[in-house]
Design an enzyme around this catalytic site. Structure first.
Site, PDB file in Angstrom:
ATOM      1  N   THR A  82       1.439  -0.851   6.231  1.00  0.00           N
ATOM      2  CA  THR A  82       1.348  -1.691   5.037  1.00  0.00           C
ATOM      3  C   THR A  82       1.737  -3.109   5.447  1.00  0.00           C
ATOM      4  OG1 THR A  82       2.173  -2.053   2.786  1.00  0.00           O
ATOM      5  CG2 THR A  82       3.710  -1.037   4.325  1.00  0.00           C
ATOM      6  N   GLY A  83       1.211  -4.072   4.699  1.00  0.00           N
ATOM      7  CA  GLY A  83       1.476  -5.468   5.042  1.00  0.00           C
ATOM      8  C   GLY A  83       0.175  -6.244   5.054  1.00  0.00           C
TER       9      GLY A  83
ATOM     10  N   ARG B   1     -13.357  -8.142  -0.318  1.00  0.00           N
ATOM     11  CA  ARG B   1     -12.396  -8.151   0.799  1.00  0.00           C
ATOM     12  C   ARG B   1     -11.835  -6.735   1.010  1.00  0.00           C
ATOM     13  NH1 ARG B   1      -6.842  -6.538   1.518  1.00  0.00           N
ATOM     14  NH2 ARG B   1      -5.972  -7.723   3.227  1.00  0.00           N
ATOM     15  N   VAL B   2     -11.811  -6.299   2.262  1.00  0.00           N
ATOM     16  CA  VAL B   2     -11.233  -4.991   2.587  1.00  0.00           C
ATOM     17  C   VAL B   2     -10.121  -5.219   3.608  1.00  0.00           C
ATOM     18  CG1 VAL B   2     -11.686  -2.713   3.575  1.00  0.00           C
ATOM     19  CG2 VAL B   2     -13.425  -3.817   2.160  1.00  0.00           C
ATOM     20  N   GLY B   3      -8.993  -4.578   3.394  1.00  0.00           N
ATOM     21  CA  GLY B   3      -7.875  -4.700   4.337  1.00  0.00           C
ATOM     22  C   GLY B   3      -7.852  -3.555   5.320  1.00  0.00           C
ATOM     23  N   ASP B   4      -6.685  -3.308   5.887  1.00  0.00           N
ATOM     24  CA  ASP B   4      -6.550  -2.260   6.907  1.00  0.00           C
ATOM     25  C   ASP B   4      -6.492  -0.853   6.313  1.00  0.00           C
ATOM     26  OD1 ASP B   4      -4.027  -3.216   5.775  1.00  0.00           O
ATOM     27  OD2 ASP B   4      -3.135  -1.620   6.980  1.00  0.00           O
TER      28      ASP B   4
ATOM     29  N   GLY C 294      -3.140  -6.917   5.902  1.00  0.00           N
ATOM     30  CA  GLY C 294      -4.216  -6.156   6.547  1.00  0.00           C
ATOM     31  C   GLY C 294      -4.946  -6.945   7.616  1.00  0.00           C
TER      32      GLY C 294
ATOM     33  N   THR D 153       0.847  -1.191   0.000  1.00  0.00           N
ATOM     34  CA  THR D 153       0.000   0.000   0.000  1.00  0.00           C
ATOM     35  C   THR D 153       0.877   1.233   0.000  1.00  0.00           C
ATOM     36  OG1 THR D 153      -1.644  -1.182   1.241  1.00  0.00           O
ATOM     37  CG2 THR D 153      -1.739   1.222   1.386  1.00  0.00           C
TER      38      THR D 153
HETATM   39  N1  ASP Z   1      -2.349  -3.664   3.897  1.00  0.00           N
HETATM   40  C1  ASP Z   1      -2.846  -3.923   2.559  1.00  0.00           C
HETATM   41  C2  ASP Z   1      -4.059  -4.792   2.656  1.00  0.00           C
HETATM   42  O1  ASP Z   1      -4.081  -5.701   3.453  1.00  0.00           O
HETATM   43  C3  ASP Z   1      -1.849  -4.555   1.665  1.00  0.00           C
HETATM   44  C4  ASP Z   1      -0.431  -4.048   1.795  1.00  0.00           C
HETATM   45  O2  ASP Z   1      -0.203  -2.974   2.302  1.00  0.00           O
HETATM   46  O3  ASP Z   1       0.494  -4.757   1.392  1.00  0.00           O
HETATM   47  O4  ASP Z   1      -4.972  -4.587   1.882  1.00  0.00           O
END
Ligand code: ASP
Length: 306
Positions: free
Chosen positions: A203-204, A180-183, A206, A152
């Site tokens: 980021t990472g 699907r929704v992440g963080d 979620g 992200t």
């Molecule tokens: N955090 C984001 C999500 O889970 C993906 C990412 O930042 O790599 O949608």
């Protein structure tokens, strides 16, 4: 003490940060800096995890998430699962001006964008479609995990009037389920900023970041007087440890943070690149590498200029 500053996740943010830094250097506002900087990343088809050219979900649809927050008023806006709009970050910023209905998903977000004159665009590039087709084959033939390939873009900025803003934009996990929704669009998890303290963004994976509300957690640690570097790194380490203890595994988590003095920091449990520019130090990309102890806890983070 820095007069202005901007920090962003991942090396892909470098051209965007240059635009944001230019705005801040010329006494522009932090809100414009983060929005314009992220738009630059969204518009580049070569970045496969944000905006145009972002990787699609398992149905080969590009569903995007984005958020914007203003540290002075605590106003925030977000969109999730939005399709076919060019700059989700700008839609999120516009939503932050409203009193109600500040977080919209799917076709509700698209209807709002249409009504407010945002540019429609097919966000699926030929290149992203080919990557999707290849991954489909790999998943069926080699039983590979579908979810590799995400990142992200998050930006935090401080301007010369001591205002702060944060914004995020992402296509989320590659091959995610529809809806699907992440963080990244979730306040407190993917981002948070308060002029009185500072901001943080994540980021990472979620699904794991959300379990610890890690952006808010980082800001709270800074509120208690901890430096951005210590706040972000201790938040990542403490929560990764909790995840490992209670669930057996911790996903990738990286955080950028900046306080209202323009001091910055990062925390990460994986190799992670980021970009910073302040009035005292020209724009630079960095690579952060965690060095692990035998028990998988982090011994130290090595940070080098790239
Ligand atoms: N955090 C984001 C999500 O889970 C993906 C990412 O930042 O790599 O949608």
């Amino acid at each position: 003490m820095n007069k202005w500053g901007i920090i962003a996740t991942w090396k892909m943010a470098v051209d965007g940060v240059a635009i944001g830094a230019d705005i801040l250097k010329n006494k522009g506002k932090c809100q414009d800096a983060v929005e314009k900087a992220i738009m630059e990343v969204e518009n580049d088809p070569l970045y496969t995890s944000v905006g145009y050219g972002g990787l699609p979900n398992e149905n080969c649809e590009v569903e995007l998430d984005a958020a914007f927050m203003d540290g002075k008023t605590l106003s925030m806006g977000a969109v999730a699962g939005i399709k076919d709009y060019k700059n989700p970050v700008s839609i999120a910023r516009k939503l932050s001006e409203d009193r109600f209905n500040i977080f919209l998903v799917g076709d509700g977000a698209e209807a709002y964008a249409h009504k407010n004159g945002f540019i429609r665009q097919n966000m699926l590039t030929e290149r992203a479609k080919k990557t999707w087709e290849t991954r489909m084959d790999e998943i069926t033939q080699k039983n590979l995990s579908p979810y590799d390939g995400h990142d992200t873009v998050c930006m935090i900025s401080l301007d010369s009037e001591k205002d702060m803003a944060v914004a995020t934009s992402t296509s989320g996990l590659f091959m995610k389920k529809r809806g699907r929704v992440g963080d990244s669009p979730i306040p407190g998890s993917g981002f948070y900023v308060d002029n009185e303290v500072g901001g943080a963004a994540a980021t990472g994976l979620g699904e794991d970041i959300m379990k610890g509300c890690l952006s808010y957690e980082t800001v709270q640690r800074m509120r208690n007087g901890v430096s951005p570097m210590k706040a972000a790194q201790s938040a990542v380490e403490d929560f990764s440890e909790q995840l490992r203890k209670r669930r057996g595994v911790a996903g990738a988590i990286s955080i950028v943070a900046m306080n209202n003095k323009g001091e910055w920091g990062i925390g990460t449990n994986v190799e992670f690149s980021f970009v910073v520019s302040t009035d005292e130090k020209e724009l630079k990309s960095y690579l952060a590498t965690p060095i692990f102890n035998e028990d998988k806890t982090i011994k130290e983070i090595k940070i080098e200029e790239m």
